[in-house]
Design a protein around this motif. Structure first.
Motif, PDB file in Angstrom:
ATOM      1  N   ALA A   1      -5.632   7.945   8.222  1.00 59.15           N
ATOM      2  CA  ALA A   1      -4.708   9.024   8.585  1.00 59.15           C
ATOM      3  C   ALA A   1      -5.504  10.222   9.077  1.00 59.15           C
ATOM      4  CB  ALA A   1      -3.855   9.424   7.378  1.00 59.15           C
ATOM      5  N   PRO A   2      -4.996  10.936  10.067  1.00 60.59           N
ATOM      6  CA  PRO A   2      -5.713  12.096  10.602  1.00 60.59           C
ATOM      7  C   PRO A   2      -5.485  13.342   9.758  1.00 60.59           C
ATOM      8  CG  PRO A   2      -3.665  11.835  11.776  1.00 60.59           C
ATOM      9  CD  PRO A   2      -3.747  10.676  10.806  1.00 60.59           C
ATOM     10  N   ALA A   3      -6.361  14.312   9.904  1.00 61.44           N
ATOM     11  CA  ALA A   3      -6.137  15.613   9.269  1.00 61.44           C
ATOM     12  C   ALA A   3      -4.825  16.168   9.800  1.00 61.44           C
ATOM     13  CB  ALA A   3      -7.291  16.561   9.597  1.00 61.44           C
ATOM     14  N   GLY A   4      -4.049  16.772   8.911  1.00 63.73           N
ATOM     15  CA  GLY A   4      -2.752  17.289   9.304  1.00 63.73           C
ATOM     16  C   GLY A   4      -1.615  16.339   8.980  1.00 63.73           C
ATOM     17  N   TRP A   5      -1.955  15.084   8.574  1.00 61.48           N
ATOM     18  CA  TRP A   5      -0.891  14.144   8.235  1.00 61.48           C
ATOM     19  C   TRP A   5      -0.181  14.587   6.958  1.00 61.48           C
ATOM     20  CZ3 TRP A   5       0.542  10.825   4.265  1.00 61.48           C
ATOM     21  CH2 TRP A   5       1.525   9.874   4.586  1.00 61.48           C
ATOM     22  N   SER A   6       1.130  14.453   6.947  1.00 60.65           N
ATOM     23  CA  SER A   6       1.920  14.780   5.760  1.00 60.65           C
ATOM     24  C   SER A   6       3.002  13.733   5.591  1.00 60.65           C
ATOM     25  CB  SER A   6       2.567  16.163   5.901  1.00 60.65           C
ATOM     26  OG  SER A   6       3.283  16.511   4.726  1.00 60.65           O
ATOM     27  N   GLY A   7       3.126  13.209   4.388  1.00 58.65           N
ATOM     28  CA  GLY A   7       4.137  12.191   4.166  1.00 58.65           C
ATOM     29  C   GLY A   7       4.054  11.566   2.802  1.00 58.65           C
ATOM     30  N   ARG A   8       4.644  10.396   2.678  1.00 55.21           N
ATOM     31  CA  ARG A   8       4.753   9.750   1.379  1.00 55.21           C
ATOM     32  C   ARG A   8       4.621   8.240   1.502  1.00 55.21           C
ATOM     33  NH1 ARG A   8      10.986  11.052  -0.089  1.00 55.21           N
ATOM     34  NH2 ARG A   8      10.019  13.066  -0.385  1.00 55.21           N
ATOM     35  N   PHE A   9       4.225   7.632   0.395  1.00 57.17           N
ATOM     36  CA  PHE A   9       4.146   6.178   0.273  1.00 57.17           C
ATOM     37  C   PHE A   9       4.943   5.771  -0.960  1.00 57.17           C
ATOM     38  CE2 PHE A   9      -0.142   7.638   1.684  1.00 57.17           C
ATOM     39  CZ  PHE A   9      -0.116   7.153   2.991  1.00 57.17           C
ATOM     40  N   TRP A  10       5.464   4.558  -0.948  1.00 59.26           N
ATOM     41  CA  TRP A  10       6.074   3.997  -2.147  1.00 59.26           C
ATOM     42  C   TRP A  10       6.067   2.478  -2.022  1.00 59.26           C
ATOM     43  CZ3 TRP A  10       8.828   6.043   1.863  1.00 59.26           C
ATOM     44  CH2 TRP A  10       9.856   5.276   2.423  1.00 59.26           C
ATOM     45  N   ALA A  11       6.334   1.801  -3.121  1.00 55.12           N
ATOM     46  CA  ALA A  11       6.360   0.337  -3.106  1.00 55.12           C
ATOM     47  C   ALA A  11       7.797  -0.153  -3.159  1.00 55.12           C
ATOM     48  CB  ALA A  11       5.571  -0.221  -4.285  1.00 55.12           C
ATOM     49  N   ARG A  12       8.069  -1.193  -2.396  1.00 53.41           N
ATOM     50  CA  ARG A  12       9.353  -1.885  -2.475  1.00 53.41           C
ATOM     51  C   ARG A  12       9.151  -3.200  -3.239  1.00 53.41           C
ATOM     52  NH1 ARG A  12      10.317  -2.124   3.860  1.00 53.41           N
ATOM     53  NH2 ARG A  12       8.046  -2.269   3.701  1.00 53.41           N
ATOM     54  N   THR A  13      10.162  -3.603  -3.980  1.00 52.88           N
ATOM     55  CA  THR A  13      10.051  -4.843  -4.753  1.00 52.88           C
ATOM     56  C   THR A  13      11.265  -5.734  -4.485  1.00 52.88           C
ATOM     57  OG1 THR A  13      11.199  -3.995  -6.723  1.00 52.88           O
ATOM     58  CG2 THR A  13       8.823  -3.593  -6.572  1.00 52.88           C
ATOM     59  N   GLY A  14      11.096  -7.026  -4.819  1.00 48.42           N
ATOM     60  CA  GLY A  14      12.193  -7.969  -4.664  1.00 48.42           C
ATOM     61  C   GLY A  14      12.661  -8.097  -3.226  1.00 48.42           C
ATOM     62  N   CYS A  15      11.732  -8.071  -2.282  1.00 46.05           N
ATOM     63  CA  CYS A  15      12.101  -8.110  -0.867  1.00 46.05           C
ATOM     64  C   CYS A  15      12.206  -9.534  -0.348  1.00 46.05           C
ATOM     65  CB  CYS A  15      11.068  -7.354  -0.026  1.00 46.05           C
ATOM     66  SG  CYS A  15      10.853  -5.619  -0.495  1.00 46.05           S
ATOM     67  N   SER A  16      13.027  -9.688   0.667  1.00 46.87           N
ATOM     68  CA  SER A  16      13.153 -10.962   1.369  1.00 46.87           C
ATOM     69  C   SER A  16      13.258 -10.670   2.855  1.00 46.87           C
ATOM     70  CB  SER A  16      14.400 -11.721   0.889  1.00 46.87           C
ATOM     71  OG  SER A  16      14.546 -12.931   1.599  1.00 46.87           O
ATOM     72  N   PHE A  17      12.256 -11.126   3.633  1.00 44.82           N
ATOM     73  CA  PHE A  17      12.238 -10.900   5.067  1.00 44.82           C
ATOM     74  C   PHE A  17      12.084 -12.238   5.783  1.00 44.82           C
ATOM     75  CE2 PHE A  17      10.552  -6.910   3.294  1.00 44.82           C
ATOM     76  CZ  PHE A  17      11.446  -6.000   3.865  1.00 44.82           C
ATOM     77  N   ASP A  18      12.739 -12.359   6.927  1.00 46.04           N
ATOM     78  CA  ASP A  18      12.604 -13.591   7.698  1.00 46.04           C
ATOM     79  C   ASP A  18      11.386 -13.494   8.618  1.00 46.04           C
ATOM     80  OD1 ASP A  18      13.327 -12.035   9.908  1.00 46.04           O
ATOM     81  OD2 ASP A  18      15.403 -12.762   9.938  1.00 46.04           O
ATOM     82  N   ALA A  19      11.188 -14.501   9.454  1.00 52.10           N
ATOM     83  CA  ALA A  19      10.012 -14.556  10.317  1.00 52.10           C
ATOM     84  C   ALA A  19       9.967 -13.399  11.298  1.00 52.10           C
ATOM     85  CB  ALA A  19       9.993 -15.883  11.070  1.00 52.10           C
ATOM     86  N   ALA A  20      11.117 -12.815  11.597  1.00 51.96           N
ATOM     87  CA  ALA A  20      11.184 -11.689  12.532  1.00 51.96           C
ATOM     88  C   ALA A  20      11.053 -10.345  11.821  1.00 51.96           C
ATOM     89  CB  ALA A  20      12.494 -11.741  13.316  1.00 51.96           C
ATOM     90  N   GLY A  21      10.838 -10.396  10.498  1.00 48.05           N
ATOM     91  CA  GLY A  21      10.687  -9.155   9.753  1.00 48.05           C
ATOM     92  C   GLY A  21      11.986  -8.503   9.359  1.00 48.05           C
ATOM     93  N   ARG A  22      13.095  -9.215   9.470  1.00 51.32           N
ATOM     94  CA  ARG A  22      14.392  -8.666   9.073  1.00 51.32           C
ATOM     95  C   ARG A  22      14.689  -9.019   7.618  1.00 51.32           C
ATOM     96  NH1 ARG A  22      15.675 -10.824  14.347  1.00 51.32           N
ATOM     97  NH2 ARG A  22      16.246 -12.767  13.273  1.00 51.32           N
ATOM     98  N   GLY A  23      15.240  -8.051   6.882  1.00 48.27           N
ATOM     99  CA  GLY A  23      15.572  -8.314   5.493  1.00 48.27           C
ATOM    100  C   GLY A  23      15.812  -7.043   4.718  1.00 48.27           C
ATOM    101  N   SER A  24      15.734  -7.150   3.388  1.00 50.68           N
ATOM    102  CA  SER A  24      15.983  -5.991   2.526  1.00 50.68           C
ATOM    103  C   SER A  24      15.245  -6.179   1.212  1.00 50.68           C
ATOM    104  CB  SER A  24      17.488  -5.818   2.267  1.00 50.68           C
ATOM    105  OG  SER A  24      18.006  -6.963   1.607  1.00 50.68           O
ATOM    106  N   CYS A  25      15.271  -5.129   0.382  1.00 49.93           N
ATOM    107  CA  CYS A  25      14.547  -5.137  -0.891  1.00 49.93           C
ATOM    108  C   CYS A  25      15.466  -4.726  -2.032  1.00 49.93           C
ATOM    109  CB  CYS A  25      13.356  -4.190  -0.825  1.00 49.93           C
ATOM    110  SG  CYS A  25      12.192  -4.561   0.519  1.00 49.93           S
ATOM    111  N   THR A  26      15.156  -5.186  -3.227  1.00 51.53           N
ATOM    112  CA  THR A  26      15.955  -4.851  -4.405  1.00 51.53           C
ATOM    113  C   THR A  26      15.720  -3.413  -4.832  1.00 51.53           C
ATOM    114  OG1 THR A  26      15.839  -7.147  -5.171  1.00 51.53           O
ATOM    115  CG2 THR A  26      16.491  -5.488  -6.790  1.00 51.53           C
TER     116      THR A  26
END
Length: 302
Positions: free
Chosen positions: A61-86
């Motif tokens: 990340a560059p200097a000046g970056w501002s934001g957040r990270f978090w973890a998702r659990t219980g996810c199900s995604f198909d080969a195209a990356g479509r899906g959702s998480c618990t």
């Protein structure tokens, strides 16, 4: 030739002003796969990815970056990356969050400055997994922080979400101005920590527990890289003590939260009979903490 000279001069100027990148390394010590999510500006190389148990991945990340990270659990995604998480689902319908946020998730928040980085772990929007931040190679306090406790085990029934895999905040669950620190409660003097926030703070004293939590929940480091560990086997052993030996965040607080959480309410209203020693003035520290916490939230969302 002129272009080469200009490039060299530009690099020299950038180095002199402290412009540099930080590296975030995500480590999954959970017994199951997680899907870390990214929300921030400017955009990083990804806004969501899969991380198997025992795996790790680094993002720059560059200097000046501002934001957040978090973890998702219980996810199900198909080969195209479509899906959702618990839990921690960003409602994008895809593995890549693309600028969407989430509730009932433990948040890791950063603002990278040209000379100082600010970071915290927030439970203001809820909780789903334990997480720790460890700074590497920086100067200054660079203390470890996070929430290593399993709050899902002690989550009240009225706050449970994701089949018991997450714990909502009182604001998210009830939506009242008092719990959300809005309207007539939109100031540190008017908005006091609820019993739910005090329970979070008691379990994880270094994490933000409500919107106007004390400034010692924000930590600082200069020129460091950061390891973000989900499901740490135990709290980090890296010292978070200041030179005088007291526990510290951005400043040094001489005592931790009481069993009834009463000192937290005193700090929120600006009145306390206890003595605290800070490395910088309390006024300045509160401003910095507020700016960092708000900056991490004020990023583009879909």
């Amino acid at each position: 030739m002129a272009t080469i000279i200009f490039t060299i001069l530009l690099l020299h100027i950038l180095q002199g002003t402290g412009v540099s990148a930080a590296k975030f390394t995500f480590v999954n010590k959970c017994s199951h796969t997680i899907w870390p999510a990214v929300l921030g500006s400017p955009a990083l190389e990804t806004t969501g990815f899969e991380l198997p148990a025992g795996g790790s991945r680094a993002l720059a990340a560059p200097a000046g970056w501002s934001g957040r990270f978090w973890a998702r659990t219980g996810c199900s995604f198909d080969a195209a990356g479509r899906g959702s998480c618990t839990t921690g689902d960003c409602a994008s319908g895809r593995m890549e969050c693309g600028g969407a946020g989430a509730t009932a998730a433990t948040l890791v928040e950063f603002t990278l400055g040209s000379s100082m980085d600010f970071y915290d772990v927030s439970l203001v929007d809820g909780y789903n997994l334990p997480v720790m931040i460890d700074a590497r190679g920086g100067t200054g306090q660079c203390a470890s922080t996070g929430c290593a406790a399993d709050l899902n085990e002690r989550c009240p029934a009225e706050l449970r979400a994701g089949g018991g895999g997450a714990c909502r905040s009182a604001c998210d669950a009830f939506g009242t101005a008092e719990y959300c620190c809005k309207g007539e409660y939109g100031s540190p003097a008017a908005c006091k920590p609820s019993a739910y926030a005090q329970a979070f703070k008691s379990a994880c004293p270094k994490s933000y527990s409500y919107a106007y939590d004390d400034a010692t929940s924000t930590f600082t480091c200069a020129g460091g890289d950061y390891v973000i560990t989900f499901c740490p086997s135990q709290p980090s052993q890296k010292s978070s003590r200041s030179k005088d030996g007291s526990e510290s965040g951005s400043g040094s607080v001489g005592e931790t939260v009481l069993s009834d959480g009463s000192w937290l309410a005193n700090l929120a209203t600006g009145h306390t009979s206890r003595t605290y020693t800070f490395d910088v003035t309390l006024h300045g520290l509160v401003i910095v903490a507020a700016v960092v916490h708000v900056a991490a939230k004020l990023v583009p969302q879909l």
